[in-house]
Design an enzyme around this catalytic site. Sequence first.
Site, PDB file in Angstrom:
ATOM      1  N   LYS A  62      10.453   0.654  71.942  1.00  0.00           N
ATOM      2  CA  LYS A  62      10.675   0.785  70.552  1.00  0.00           C
ATOM      3  C   LYS A  62      10.432   2.264  70.056  1.00  0.00           C
ATOM      4  O   LYS A  62       9.025   2.742  70.025  1.00  0.00           O
ATOM      5  CB  LYS A  62      10.037  -0.100  69.837  1.00  0.00           C
ATOM      6  N   GLY A 103       4.620  -2.674  56.669  1.00  0.00           N
ATOM      7  CA  GLY A 103       3.096  -3.359  56.207  1.00  0.00           C
ATOM      8  C   GLY A 103       2.937  -3.719  54.770  1.00  0.00           C
ATOM      9  O   GLY A 103       1.915  -4.078  54.299  1.00  0.00           O
ATOM     10  N   GLY A 127       8.633  -4.884  56.654  1.00  0.00           N
ATOM     11  CA  GLY A 127       9.028  -5.386  55.194  1.00  0.00           C
ATOM     12  C   GLY A 127       9.066  -6.836  55.015  1.00  0.00           C
ATOM     13  O   GLY A 127       8.747  -7.242  53.935  1.00  0.00           O
ATOM     14  N   ASN A 186       4.758  -7.937  62.080  1.00  0.00           N
ATOM     15  CA  ASN A 186       3.605  -7.702  62.519  1.00  0.00           C
ATOM     16  C   ASN A 186       2.578  -8.238  61.411  1.00  0.00           C
ATOM     17  O   ASN A 186       1.814  -9.463  61.590  1.00  0.00           O
ATOM     18  CB  ASN A 186       2.841  -6.176  63.067  1.00  0.00           C
ATOM     19  N   THR A 187       2.264  -7.445  60.342  1.00  0.00           N
ATOM     20  CA  THR A 187       1.699  -7.576  59.319  1.00  0.00           C
ATOM     21  C   THR A 187       1.623  -9.065  58.635  1.00  0.00           C
ATOM     22  O   THR A 187       0.665  -9.578  58.458  1.00  0.00           O
ATOM     23  CB  THR A 187       1.464  -6.479  58.344  1.00  0.00           C
TER      24      THR A 187
END
Lengths: 71, 256
Positions: free
Chosen positions: B99, B160, B187, B208-209
């Site tokens: 990535k 995030g 997002g 992730n977040t």
Amino acid sequence: MSANDTLEITINGEIRRQSAGSVADLVRALGLDPAKVAVERNREIVPRSTLADVAVAQGDKFEIVHFVGGG
Amino acid sequence: MSDTWTVAGHTFTSRLIVGTGKYKDFAENAAAVEASGAEIVTVAVRRVNISDPSQPVLMDYIDPKKVTYLPNTAGCFTADDAIRTLRLAREAGGWDLVKLEVLGEARTLYPNMRETLEATEVLAKEGFKPMVYCVDDPIAAKQLEEAGAVAIMPLGAPIGSGLGLQNQVTIRLIVEGASVPVLVDAGVGTASDASVAMELGCDGVLMNTAIAEAKDPVRMARAMKLAVEAGREAYLAGRMQKRRYADPSSPLAGLI
């Protein structure tokens, strides 16, 4: 081993004195598993297959990295 | 027939890619990955702690033989840094699927597209298969594809932020124009955001977040799994047309 056999090198930004040997010896001396890290020496990748063949030289700059959590 | 997707010759069933940052500990991280059903996780490349090499490491908890590690270049602000990081990542893991993200500034973590394009070209020439984080711009997406990107990964909102997809039109245009997989990367804040991305026709979603910062990350991971599946099913089913006014579902004939 006499003091003459030690080399001043930089590992991950830290200056260290290490005894002479191969990069593989260095990685193991740091307590790391060569199979889980990647090594860059003076901005060149040292392929894992050649870690035992490359000798550490005075003034070498190493980056030793591994995978950590990230997004 | 099972619904799979393929990137650079690798075929996956799960359309959810999850990050491995910001978790309380490795055990919670591993449980969330399990609950998400993800077959790919993103990982970062960082210096080993040479003063305490005995610390636990990610690989002890998330087995790279079972889950595909997708090394990222998070924190890189130049093409050179990103390329250097991925060369190390390839040596550490042996993977060429990576990535790429080259950031433009710390406040927004928006990508620097000039550096991103340059890095994509170099990486493709060196045999890497770069999945590329980018702006939600259909023209930039085309340019990345021409440069050798194996997947286009536009942001839905800043990394995030959890704001959800801010511009569904541009995401849809990227999907329509791309001949490589498109994944919304960044997002997503909650399950419905992931569904929206999939309903627009994206091949997958990376987050992730949204999972790591949920009060119950493992439960949110499961919610995201279901949301991605639901959105994908809805996209394949083909949604009804929107109407400006009401249309009754019960027959008008036979009313008493």
